[in-house]
Design an enzyme around this catalytic site. Structure first.
Site, PDB file in Angstrom:
ATOM      1  N   ASP A  13       0.987  -1.197   0.461  1.00  0.00           N
ATOM      2  CA  ASP A  13      -0.562   0.164   0.311  1.00  0.00           C
ATOM      3  C   ASP A  13       0.629   0.973  -0.061  1.00  0.00           C
ATOM      4  OD1 ASP A  13      -2.067  -1.204   0.023  1.00  0.00           O
ATOM      5  OD2 ASP A  13      -2.397  -0.963   1.902  1.00  0.00           O
ATOM      6  N   ARG A  22       2.565  12.654  -5.964  1.00  0.00           N
ATOM      7  CA  ARG A  22       2.374  13.172  -7.049  1.00  0.00           C
ATOM      8  C   ARG A  22       2.105  12.947  -8.020  1.00  0.00           C
ATOM      9  NH1 ARG A  22       8.142  15.012  -7.606  1.00  0.00           N
ATOM     10  NH2 ARG A  22       7.857  16.174  -9.924  1.00  0.00           N
ATOM     11  N   ARG A  49      -8.969   0.443  -0.450  1.00  0.00           N
ATOM     12  CA  ARG A  49      -9.626   1.861  -0.034  1.00  0.00           C
ATOM     13  C   ARG A  49     -11.005   1.846  -0.393  1.00  0.00           C
ATOM     14  NH1 ARG A  49      -8.752   3.309   4.820  1.00  0.00           N
ATOM     15  NH2 ARG A  49      -6.478   2.154   6.157  1.00  0.00           N
ATOM     16  N   HIS A  54      -4.977   4.724  -1.896  1.00  0.00           N
ATOM     17  CA  HIS A  54      -3.269   4.480  -2.190  1.00  0.00           C
ATOM     18  C   HIS A  54      -3.442   3.742  -3.498  1.00  0.00           C
ATOM     19  CE1 HIS A  54      -4.620   1.820   1.343  1.00  0.00           C
ATOM     20  NE2 HIS A  54      -3.957   2.343   1.650  1.00  0.00           N
ATOM     21  N   GLU A  74      -6.694  -6.734   1.601  1.00  0.00           N
ATOM     22  CA  GLU A  74      -7.790  -6.422   2.513  1.00  0.00           C
ATOM     23  C   GLU A  74      -8.530  -5.291   1.990  1.00  0.00           C
ATOM     24  OE1 GLU A  74      -5.299  -3.775   4.880  1.00  0.00           O
ATOM     25  OE2 GLU A  74      -4.485  -4.864   5.391  1.00  0.00           O
ATOM     26  N   THR A 104      -4.332   5.823   9.049  1.00  0.00           N
ATOM     27  CA  THR A 104      -3.884   3.577   8.803  1.00  0.00           C
ATOM     28  C   THR A 104      -5.467   2.654   9.833  1.00  0.00           C
ATOM     29  OG1 THR A 104      -2.307   1.352   8.551  1.00  0.00           O
ATOM     30  CG2 THR A 104      -2.755   2.652  10.802  1.00  0.00           C
ATOM     31  N   GLY A 198       1.946  -2.834  12.458  1.00  0.00           N
ATOM     32  CA  GLY A 198       3.314  -1.899  13.791  1.00  0.00           C
ATOM     33  C   GLY A 198       4.107  -3.045  14.862  1.00  0.00           C
ATOM     34  N   GLY A 219       3.984  -4.038   6.040  1.00  0.00           N
ATOM     35  CA  GLY A 219       4.043  -3.199   5.126  1.00  0.00           C
ATOM     36  C   GLY A 219       4.421  -1.964   5.370  1.00  0.00           C
TER      37      GLY A 219
END
Length: 252
Positions: A13, A22, A49, A54, A74, A104, A198, A219
């Site tokens: 992601d 950008r 999402r 992303h 996901e 997140t 995490g 990730g």
């Protein structure tokens, strides 16, 4: 229980986040996925999402088409996402809570409170041969409900434990015990147990020593390390840390 190999899923992601900051096509998350697999990843995770902040729909299609390892889709449990996942036919879906303003994924899915929504989605994925994983906190009620809903997999949310460690909080030991006991309970109920959120080299090594944990999904940390050492090295170092942890499980 015998100590089995532990898999590493790499979430791409954050490569897409950098691209989208950008605009344009670079850096390419699919290229990152291919490099991660070459470096030793056992699978690739990507979160599509609702707001497409992303990963994009085209990324998911290319990942399914181009990578040689399992794709973990996901997603939030919405009609749109269920439809896209059923059309994409990934190896697995990981059902997560999703709020538009969060940076997140925050916390685990409320399986107990959302069972009426989750049950038909899990049934559709089971019928389609797609493994459904529920991203949940290591709470006994949530784990037991996941088993009742016939989800084959849970992914334990490790963020609370990792945050407590980073903050040197007195809660760290209690949060670790919740992870340990949650993994044992899930395994006893016939669920495959994954973990993520995490994790860094040290925490991945620690949790890999739990024989019930079959997969870690990581990730942000890996991509952050890759800025300094490159993605192959960050993944190689992570695999070594996980292997050390698994060796401790075998010794135990």
């Amino acid at each position: 229980m015998p100590s089995l190999p532990i898999r590493l899923g790499v979430n791409v992601d954050h490569v897409a986040t950098l691209r989208n900051a950008r605009g344009g096509l670079l850096p390419d998350p699919v290229r990152a996925a291919l490099l991660a697999i070459e470096a030793g990843a056992d699978g690739i995770t990507a979160h599509l999402r609702e707001d497409r902040r992303h990963i994009r729909d085209s990324d998911m299609a290319r990942l399914k088409r181009e990578i040689s390892k399992p794709l973990n889709f996901e997603m939030a449990v919405t009609d749109e996402m269920v439809g896209i996942a059923l059309a994409t036919k990934p190896h697995a879906v990981c059902l997560v809570p999703e709020r538009r303003m969060e940076l997140t994924t925050e916390g685990g899915l409320d399986v107990v409170g959302q069972q009426a929504t989750l049950a038909p989605a899990i049934a559709k994925f089971n019928d389609a041969g797609i493994r459904a994983s529920l991203f949940i906190s290591p709470d006994p009620a949530q784990i037991e409900m996941a088993a009742r809903l016939k989800a084959p997999v849970i992914e334990i949310h490790t963020g609370t434990w990792c945050d407590a460690l980073a903050e040197r909080s007195s809660r760290a030991d209690a949060e670790w015990l919740r992870v340990v006991e949650g993994a044992k309970l899930a395994h006893s109920l016939g669920l495959e147990v994954h973990a993520g959120h995490g994790l860094d080299y040290a925490t991945a090594e620690t949790i890999a020593a739990l024989p019930q944990i079959m997969e870690l999904n990581i990730g942000h940390f890996l991509m952050g390390e890759a800025l300094f050492v490159g993605l192959p090295q960050s993944i190689g170092t992570m695999r070594a840390a996980m292997a050390r942890g698994r060796a401790k499980a075998g010794q135990a």
